[in-house]
Motif scaffolding. Structure first.
Motif, PDB file in Angstrom:
ATOM      1  N   ASP A 270       1.076  -1.376  -0.178  1.00 20.64           N
ATOM      2  CA  ASP A 270      -0.042  -0.001  -0.102  1.00 20.64           C
ATOM      3  C   ASP A 270       0.876   0.928  -0.261  1.00 20.64           C
ATOM      4  OD1 ASP A 270      -3.041  -0.846   0.749  1.00 20.64           O
ATOM      5  OD2 ASP A 270      -1.809  -1.884   1.349  1.00 20.64           O
ATOM      6  N   LEU A 271       2.651   0.662   0.729  1.00 18.33           N
ATOM      7  CA  LEU A 271       3.263   2.002   0.910  1.00 18.33           C
ATOM      8  C   LEU A 271       4.500   1.541   0.406  1.00 18.33           C
ATOM      9  CD1 LEU A 271       3.201   5.568   1.108  1.00 18.33           C
ATOM     10  CD2 LEU A 271       4.153   4.610   3.913  1.00 18.33           C
ATOM     11  N   VAL A 272       5.613   2.750  -0.417  1.00 17.37           N
ATOM     12  CA  VAL A 272       7.084   2.076  -0.606  1.00 17.37           C
ATOM     13  C   VAL A 272       7.031   3.612  -0.544  1.00 17.37           C
ATOM     14  CG1 VAL A 272       8.209   2.122  -2.271  1.00 17.37           C
ATOM     15  CG2 VAL A 272       5.716   0.319  -2.654  1.00 17.37           C
ATOM     16  N   VAL A 273       8.689   3.293   0.300  1.00 17.11           N
ATOM     17  CA  VAL A 273       9.383   4.281   0.323  1.00 17.11           C
ATOM     18  C   VAL A 273      10.634   4.139   0.439  1.00 17.11           C
ATOM     19  CG1 VAL A 273      10.255   6.367   1.873  1.00 17.11           C
ATOM     20  CG2 VAL A 273       7.630   5.584   2.715  1.00 17.11           C
ATOM     21  N   TYR A 274      11.764   4.806  -0.140  1.00 22.70           N
ATOM     22  CA  TYR A 274      13.156   4.416  -0.649  1.00 22.70           C
ATOM     23  C   TYR A 274      13.676   5.402   0.216  1.00 22.70           C
ATOM     24  CZ  TYR A 274      10.406   2.245  -4.876  1.00 22.70           C
ATOM     25  OH  TYR A 274       9.722   1.402  -5.944  1.00 22.70           O
ATOM     26  N   HIS A 275      14.894   5.363   0.409  1.00 23.01           N
ATOM     27  CA  HIS A 275      15.943   6.162   1.125  1.00 23.01           C
ATOM     28  C   HIS A 275      15.535   7.344   1.911  1.00 23.01           C
ATOM     29  CE1 HIS A 275      19.385  10.034  -0.685  1.00 23.01           C
ATOM     30  NE2 HIS A 275      19.503   8.483   0.283  1.00 23.01           N
ATOM     31  N   ALA A 276      14.869   6.038   3.057  1.00 21.07           N
ATOM     32  CA  ALA A 276      14.487   6.822   4.170  1.00 21.07           C
ATOM     33  C   ALA A 276      15.136   7.448   5.208  1.00 21.07           C
ATOM     34  CB  ALA A 276      13.593   5.623   4.625  1.00 21.07           C
ATOM     35  N   ARG A 277      16.551   6.773   5.061  1.00 18.98           N
ATOM     36  CA  ARG A 277      17.247   8.292   5.871  1.00 18.98           C
ATOM     37  C   ARG A 277      17.356   7.070   7.346  1.00 18.98           C
ATOM     38  NH1 ARG A 277      18.526  13.452   3.034  1.00 18.98           N
ATOM     39  NH2 ARG A 277      19.288  13.164   1.553  1.00 18.98           N
ATOM     40  N   LYS A 278      17.019   6.349   7.484  1.00 22.20           N
ATOM     41  CA  LYS A 278      16.584   5.802   9.073  1.00 22.20           C
ATOM     42  C   LYS A 278      18.229   5.668   9.798  1.00 22.20           C
ATOM     43  CE  LYS A 278      14.936   1.370   7.121  1.00 22.20           C
ATOM     44  NZ  LYS A 278      14.627   0.180   6.962  1.00 22.20           N
ATOM     45  N   PRO A 279      18.199   6.290  11.144  1.00 21.60           N
ATOM     46  CA  PRO A 279      17.095   5.845  11.988  1.00 21.60           C
ATOM     47  C   PRO A 279      16.297   7.284  12.029  1.00 21.60           C
ATOM     48  CG  PRO A 279      19.609   6.491  12.734  1.00 21.60           C
ATOM     49  CD  PRO A 279      19.215   5.913  11.302  1.00 21.60           C
ATOM     50  N   HIS A 280      16.668   8.243  11.264  1.00 21.91           N
ATOM     51  CA  HIS A 280      16.357   9.809  11.329  1.00 21.91           C
ATOM     52  C   HIS A 280      14.801   9.890  10.282  1.00 21.91           C
ATOM     53  CE1 HIS A 280      20.550  11.355  12.112  1.00 21.91           C
ATOM     54  NE2 HIS A 280      21.422  11.506  11.335  1.00 21.91           N
ATOM     55  N   PHE A 281      15.039   8.736   9.780  1.00 17.39           N
ATOM     56  CA  PHE A 281      13.237   8.602   9.291  1.00 17.39           C
ATOM     57  C   PHE A 281      12.278   8.378  10.404  1.00 17.39           C
ATOM     58  CE2 PHE A 281       9.609   6.383   8.388  1.00 17.39           C
ATOM     59  CZ  PHE A 281       9.198   6.857   6.927  1.00 17.39           C
ATOM     60  N   PHE A 282      12.784   8.398  11.596  1.00 12.87           N
ATOM     61  CA  PHE A 282      12.152   7.912  13.246  1.00 12.87           C
ATOM     62  C   PHE A 282      12.421   8.749  14.438  1.00 12.87           C
ATOM     63  CE2 PHE A 282      11.947   3.604  11.228  1.00 12.87           C
ATOM     64  CZ  PHE A 282      11.098   3.280  11.639  1.00 12.87           C
ATOM     65  N   THR A 283      12.311   9.699  13.228  1.00  8.58           N
ATOM     66  CA  THR A 283      13.281  11.119  14.549  1.00  8.58           C
ATOM     67  C   THR A 283      12.292  12.687  13.717  1.00  8.58           C
ATOM     68  OG1 THR A 283      15.058  11.546  13.659  1.00  8.58           O
ATOM     69  CG2 THR A 283      14.437   9.722  14.969  1.00  8.58           C
ATOM     70  N   ALA A 284      12.853  13.393  14.420  1.00  7.41           N
ATOM     71  CA  ALA A 284      12.241  15.006  13.661  1.00  7.41           C
ATOM     72  C   ALA A 284      13.355  15.631  13.465  1.00  7.41           C
ATOM     73  CB  ALA A 284      12.614  15.883  15.392  1.00  7.41           C
ATOM     74  N   GLN A 285      14.310  14.741  12.980  1.00  7.42           N
ATOM     75  CA  GLN A 285      15.232  15.324  11.813  1.00  7.42           C
ATOM     76  C   GLN A 285      15.304  14.481  10.611  1.00  7.42           C
ATOM     77  OE1 GLN A 285      19.040  13.888  13.149  1.00  7.42           O
ATOM     78  NE2 GLN A 285      19.059  14.579  15.348  1.00  7.42           N
ATOM     79  N   ALA A 286      14.049  14.112  10.677  1.00  5.99           N
ATOM     80  CA  ALA A 286      13.354  13.475   8.537  1.00  5.99           C
ATOM     81  C   ALA A 286      13.282  14.120   7.967  1.00  5.99           C
ATOM     82  CB  ALA A 286      12.240  12.091   9.511  1.00  5.99           C
TER      83      ALA A 286
END
Length: 472
Positions: A270-286
């Protein structure tokens, strides 16, 4: 009593590498090692000798820690204590004077009782090798340390010879210039970081890694028809939404998924996200997401660079976990709209996938940890007991168990403690979920070594299924 069942979640997400995509580890790691040695010779001016070094997979240990200052490879426990250390490939005997010199109380970065300043991520003192992408750095780092040490010994001899000549000239009032020392282990790490960036950061034929995977993908990556069928069942029969979040670049993810799951793999998610930049993806720095459109083959274009929400069946680059939660809050399975949202995410990176998803996003997590199986090339049938002592049997001949520190009364390693605290469920491979009844309550045995994390293992190791089918 800790209970969890997969059917309780509304959305089930996956990392790509070493999770949805399973690699042939010995071949994959040898490729990474060879790409790095090639880079060191051609771009960092290391001698051609390094191109001839064979990859020592026996010395590779996922979860080892590079002590940048001292040039050591270490094993660390849940409290940050060093339980084993190697300088080059020479082990430093535990609690010896040399060991205490490195990990006693006198070094400014050390805490009491042989601890180091480590919280699961790289810092100016140490670098953890958390996944199979980094694991080949261990043996290569050891080779580089031994090379630097050999140069230093030679230069030290030259320096002493110069000093002796100076003394013979009775030139006591002049200082002898020190011969430049190459004993700077920090420089080794800089070279290796540059190498990793070179082979992973840009998807092009200039990267020996990407070009080899692209041209011979069947040598390194397994087909995953079994996982595809399971995902279809989860999506269609159990009405659970599926999504993919990966740090991989869009063309590389496309290449892997086309091979592993078929060219219509997007129909699963249902959703695809590339180049997510984890772990920042889960933080305010996303970073705010960008909407992409796949044009075919390896080509993508930007459709919208100002996105404030995710939409169904779209593909994105960047983004953040808050937008994912908001997306599934508005797109729950039919008939479950009034239930509190529950999301579960599967991944292999214990910091970037498991710890941060559980701690920051409050999602359930499933850790994929191949070390839960004995990695042998045989059709061996394992018998597991209820309290998890099988985890003690997976021994690296140099570093020991991935889960325990033998020199510290079998205290848990740093990584085992992360599994214990932040993983809802741990499996050696996603294939362990195929025959699982999604409505079954998984109950953690309170006496299990990783409790309250649930462990799901099969008696027949999953690698015997995959490695017997690898393309020759």
């Amino acid at each position: 009593m800790h209970r969890f069942k997969l059917s309780q979640v509304h959305a089930l997400g996956f990392d790509l590498d070493h999770c949805l995509i399973r690699y042939h580890i010995p071949k994959f790691e040898k490729l990474v090692f060879n790409c790095l040695t090639k880079y060191l010779v051609e771009h960092e001016n290391y001698p051609n000798y390094f191109k001839t070094i064979e990859y020592d997979i026996d010395f590779a240990f996922k979860g080892s820690l590079i002590d940048i200052k001292n040039g050591n490879l270490c094993k660390v426990d849940s409290n940050g204590r060093i339980s084993r250390a190697f300088h080059g490939k020479k082990e430093i005997p535990f609690n010896s004077e040399e060991f205490k010199k490195y990990y006693g109380e006198n070094d400014e970065r050390k805490l009491e009782n042989g601890k180091i300043d480590f919280e699961g991520v790289s810092n100016k003192y140490c670098v953890p090798l958390i996944t199979y992408f980094e694991r080949p750095l261990g043996p290569l780092y050891a080779e580089l340390v031994e090379y630097i040490d050999s140069i230093d010994e030679e230069l030290l001899g030259q320096q002493q010879q110069q000093q002796q000549q100076q003394q013979n000239l009775n030139n006591d009032n002049e200082n002898v210039d020190n011969v430049k020392s190459f004993n700077e282990y920090q420089d080794i790490m800089k070279s290796l970081y540059n190498g990793l960036y070179h082979i992973y950061a840009e998807y092009s034929d200039d990267s020996s890694y990407y070009s080899e995977i692209k041209n011979n993908i069947g040598e390194y990556v397994f087909k995953r028809d079994d996982i595809r069928s399971w995902l279809e069942s989860v999506k269609n029969s159990h009405q659970i939404k599926l999504f993919l979040i990966t740090n991989s670049l869009p063309p590389y993810a496309q290449l892997l998924m086309n091979f592993g799951f078929g060219e219509d793999w997007r129909d699963l998610f249902d959703l695809v996200v590339y180049h997510a930049r984890k772990p920042h993806f889960f933080t305010a720095q996303a970073t705010d997401p960008i909407e992409l459109q796949h044009l075919g083959n390896e080509d993508f274009i930007v459709l919208n660079d100002k996105v404030d929400e995710f939409k169904v069946n779209r593909e994105y680059e960047f983004g953040n976990s808050d937008l994912v939660s908001e997306f599934f809050e508005n797109n729950k399975p039919e008939g479950r709209e009034d239930e509190p949202l529950e999301i579960c995410y599967c991944g292999d990176h214990l910091m970037g996938d498991i710890y941060i998803a559980r701690n920051a996003a409050k999602w359930h997590t499933i850790a994929v940890v191949e070390e839960l199986e004995d990695f042998e090339y045989s059709n061996k049938i394992h018998s597991f007991d209820d309290i998890g002592t099988e985890l003690l049997n997976n021994q690296n001949q140099y570093f020991g168990s991935y889960f325990h520190c033998e020199n510290l009364e079998n205290k848990k390693t740093y990584w085992a403690s992360l599994l214990e605290e932040f993983s809802t469920l741990s499996v050696p491979c996603l294939s362990n979920l195929i025959n699982l009844d999604l409505d079954k309550n998984l109950i953690a045995n309170e006496e299990h070594v990783l409790s309250p994390c649930k462990i799901l293992q099969n008696e027949i190791p999953s690698y015997t299924i995959y490695y017997n089918k690898i393309k020759k």
